[in-house]
Design an enzyme around this catalytic site. Structure first.
Site, short mmCIF file in Angstrom:
data_model
loop_
_atom_site.label_atom_id
_atom_site.label_comp_id
_atom_site.label_asym_id
_atom_site.label_seq_id
_atom_site.Cartn_x
_atom_site.Cartn_y
_atom_site.Cartn_z
N LYS A 13 0.65 -1.37 -0.02
CA LYS A 13 -0.04 0.01 0.10
C LYS A 13 0.89 1.10 -0.09
CE LYS A 13 -2.20 -0.84 3.75
NZ LYS A 13 -1.82 -2.03 4.37
N ARG A 88 -9.63 0.92 8.01
CA ARG A 88 -9.20 -0.42 8.41
C ARG A 88 -10.19 -1.03 9.22
NH1 ARG A 88 -3.40 0.50 8.87
NH2 ARG A 88 -2.31 -1.43 9.45
N ARG A 123 11.66 -5.85 4.91
CA ARG A 123 10.84 -4.16 4.81
C ARG A 123 11.83 -3.22 5.72
NH1 ARG A 123 4.76 -2.75 4.83
NH2 ARG A 123 4.87 -2.91 7.08
N ARG A 156 10.81 -2.15 11.52
CA ARG A 156 9.71 -1.62 12.33
C ARG A 156 9.60 -2.69 13.40
NH1 ARG A 156 4.92 0.07 8.53
NH2 ARG A 156 3.61 -0.95 10.06
N ARG A 167 -0.86 -9.40 13.22
CA ARG A 167 -1.42 -8.35 12.37
C ARG A 167 -2.30 -8.84 11.21
NH1 ARG A 167 3.50 -4.62 10.60
NH2 ARG A 167 1.74 -3.25 9.70
#
Ligand code: AMP
Length: 210
Positions: A13, A88, A123, A156, A167
């Protein structure tokens, strides 16, 4: 042009939103980035959100609705925007609709949980400006250093494998029902994100007829 980028954490995203933002010349609004900046700056919203974010849980709807209502009032949003990571939950989508905010397209980025878990390990994000990278797919020019601000790139806290699993569970329960919500309104466009960044961008631009 008002767009929503819908998809699991790690579906792309943020990355695709940034490319679309440059192409369409409208801002990307990421509640995740706004919240991370609030946590860094120790604002009241940041203090409220921190524990939820670190645990990979959703921040309460009323906090998010407040943030987004304020952000969409700003002048750069007047000719459109791309929402990344919001809404969300159905409650957030209903709140936007009640505020008279309607969307031209909701792009649903389709990807398997297994691919996401592999992707998240690579990431990185910039602790300075919030820009996102991937060590293989979207590498910075210099390893570990942000192209935009020279900040240090980090993994992160919530991209750690055990938090990612959690998640994803939350995504399937809380966020995935939004696909049906927007399909009923005739604005949902599923896009497979198995190609390169260029191919995925083209697929989205074709879907929204740009
Ligand atoms: P993201 O960068 O979009 O993956 O968001 C990181 C974290 O911020 C999420 O795991 C949530 O804790 C929180 N967050 C961001 N956007 C929302 C939202 N729309 N609703 C609830 N929590 C959010």
């Amino acid at each position: 042009m008002k767009l929503i980028m819908l998809g699991a954490p790690g579906a792309g995203k943020g990355t695709l939103g940034a490319v679309l933002s440059d192409t369409l010349n409208i801002p990307t609004i990421s509640t995740g980035n706004i919240l991370r900046a609030a946590v860094r700056n120790g604002t009241p919203v940041g203090l409220q959100a921190k524990s939820y974010m670190e645990a990979g849980k959703l921040v309460p709807d009323e906090v998010i609705i407040g943030i987004i209502a304020e952000r969409l009032e700003e002048s750069d949003c007047q000719s459109g925007y791309i929402l990344d990571g919001v809404p969300r939950t159905i409650a957030q989508a209903v709140a936007l609709e009640k505020a008279g905010i309607l969307f031209d397209h909701v792009i649903s980025l389709e990807i398997s949980d297994k691919e996401i878990e592999e992707r998240m390990e690579g990431r990185r994000f910039c602790a300075g400006c919030g820009a996102t990278y991937h060590i293989h797919n979207v590498p910075p020019k210099q390893e570990g250093v942000c192209d935009k601000c020279g900040g240090v790139l980090e993994l992160r806290e919530d991209d750690k494998p055990e938090t990612v699993k959690h998640r994803l569970e939350i995504y399937h329960i809380e966020t995935e029902p939004l696909k049906e919500f927007y399909a009923e309104r005739g604005v949902l466009t599923p896009v497979a994100t198995t190609g390169t960044l260029e191919e995925n961008t083209r697929a989205i631009l074709d879907a929204i007829k740009v």
